[in-house]
Design an enzyme around this catalytic site. Sequence first.
Site, PDB file in Angstrom:
ATOM      1  N   ASN A  98       0.862  -1.175   0.000  1.00 24.38           N
ATOM      2  CA  ASN A  98       0.000   0.000   0.000  1.00 24.38           C
ATOM      3  C   ASN A  98       0.900   1.227   0.000  1.00 24.38           C
ATOM      4  OD1 ASN A  98      -1.792   2.072   0.531  1.00 24.38           O
ATOM      5  ND2 ASN A  98      -2.279   1.414   2.619  1.00 24.38           N
ATOM      6  N   GLY A 129       2.321   2.052  10.850  1.00 24.20           N
ATOM      7  CA  GLY A 129       3.283   3.156  10.744  1.00 24.20           C
ATOM      8  C   GLY A 129       3.954   3.514  12.059  1.00 24.20           C
ATOM      9  N   SER A 181       3.175  -2.379  10.266  1.00 25.82           N
ATOM     10  CA  SER A 181       4.626  -2.461  10.474  1.00 25.82           C
ATOM     11  C   SER A 181       5.225  -3.814  10.094  1.00 25.82           C
ATOM     12  CB  SER A 181       4.980  -2.093  11.923  1.00 25.82           C
ATOM     13  OG  SER A 181       4.604  -0.754  12.196  1.00 25.82           O
ATOM     14  N   GLU A 198      -5.688  -5.059  10.357  1.00 21.10           N
ATOM     15  CA  GLU A 198      -4.639  -4.076  10.586  1.00 21.10           C
ATOM     16  C   GLU A 198      -4.907  -3.334  11.890  1.00 21.10           C
ATOM     17  OE1 GLU A 198      -2.531  -2.894   6.749  1.00 21.10           O
ATOM     18  OE2 GLU A 198      -4.318  -1.670   6.836  1.00 21.10           O
ATOM     19  N   LYS A 237       0.100   4.325  -0.232  1.00 18.05           N
ATOM     20  CA  LYS A 237      -0.519   5.502   0.400  1.00 18.05           C
ATOM     21  C   LYS A 237      -0.318   6.752  -0.463  1.00 18.05           C
ATOM     22  CE  LYS A 237      -0.054   3.230   4.796  1.00 18.05           C
ATOM     23  NZ  LYS A 237      -0.008   3.334   6.245  1.00 18.05           N
ATOM     24  N   GLU A 272      -6.831   4.604   7.812  1.00 17.03           N
ATOM     25  CA  GLU A 272      -6.643   6.039   7.562  1.00 17.03           C
ATOM     26  C   GLU A 272      -7.891   6.650   6.940  1.00 17.03           C
ATOM     27  OE1 GLU A 272      -2.914   5.510   5.531  1.00 17.03           O
ATOM     28  OE2 GLU A 272      -2.031   4.917   7.441  1.00 17.03           O
ATOM     29  N   HIS A 306      -9.556   1.217   4.745  1.00 15.18           N
ATOM     30  CA  HIS A 306      -8.272   1.348   5.451  1.00 15.18           C
ATOM     31  C   HIS A 306      -8.463   2.259   6.668  1.00 15.18           C
ATOM     32  CE1 HIS A 306      -4.159   2.540   6.351  1.00 15.18           C
ATOM     33  NE2 HIS A 306      -3.800   1.404   5.778  1.00 15.18           N
TER      34      HIS A 306
HETATM   35  P1  PGA Z   1       2.738   0.143   7.666  1.00 16.92           P
HETATM   36  O1  PGA Z   1       1.301   0.383   7.018  1.00 16.92           O
HETATM   37  O2  PGA Z   1       3.275  -1.149   7.080  1.00 16.92           O
HETATM   38  O3  PGA Z   1       3.559   1.339   7.262  1.00 16.92           O
HETATM   39  O4  PGA Z   1       2.557   0.045   9.142  1.00 16.92           O
HETATM   40  C1  PGA Z   1       0.419  -0.686   6.792  1.00 16.92           C
HETATM   41  C2  PGA Z   1      -0.873  -0.192   6.192  1.00 16.92           C
HETATM   42  O5  PGA Z   1      -1.317   0.910   6.543  1.00 16.92           O
HETATM   43  O6  PGA Z   1      -1.488  -0.874   5.348  1.00 16.92           O
END
Ligand code: PGA
Length: 251
Positions: free
Chosen positions: A10, A174, A214, A168, A12, A98, A96
């Site tokens: 992803n 992140g 992560s 997730e 982003k 976010e 997601h």
């Molecule tokens: P990350 O993000 O691997 O940077 O923690 C995962 C995601 O948001 O899908």
Amino acid sequence: MTRIPLIAGNWKMYLTRTEAVALASAVAAATQGLTDREVMIAPPFTALAAVKEAVASSPVKVAAQNVGWEKEGAFTGEVSPPMLLDAGIEMVIIGHSERRHIFGEDNSMINRRLRAALQFALMPILCIGETLAEREAGNTFNVLEEQLTQGLAQITAEQMSNVVVAYEPVWAIGTGKTATDAQAQEVHAFIRELLARSYEKTLADCIRILYGGSVKPENVDSLMARPDIDGVLVGGASLNATTFERIIYFR
Ligand code: PGA
């Protein structure tokens, strides 16, 4: 019961079109001839068509990071399923954290997006996950059950066989803080049980459940060794070709 591992990146809100094509080309080169696992990348909308072209002769699948629920209309800022199909896109990330937490998308909106994706034969990845406060309050399973059942409202068994679920935990995205493989496995088994209850066990056994939050070269092997973890959704570590390649070739 065969669940082909899915390694998904992803991207982003990162990478210009030129940068995206360069990274996509590197991923395509690293995956030539790959048949025992699937690889997907999700660039920003502006790079979708160019990235699709860059990976055309490889097994890499390209996903959008969201999708509108109508075919067309006065919906400023949205991109419809036919528009994604027109760009050659085959998959889409929906719900997601976010989108949920920064942009206020709720379960009913996410369900509309999911139904639209399926209607147009885009394979959706439905993301669910609890916040740290929800986990600490002992509400993890309730939150996940609500997100899953409301997100999948009106989805038939036949449609469900084309859905991927991603767990997730918001506190792991992140932050560098990964759920342990035991924590993730516990939740994945719970999700599969919920799916078996809503549909059938045979169907639940075929649905891929990804872990995200992560994921790195250092933890992918132990996560993927767990029986109910069928792939990973990778943010930060998917933005570097070498790191993502190591994740693709988890051992
Ligand atoms: P990350 O993000 O691997 O940077 O923690 C995962 C995601 O948001 O899908």
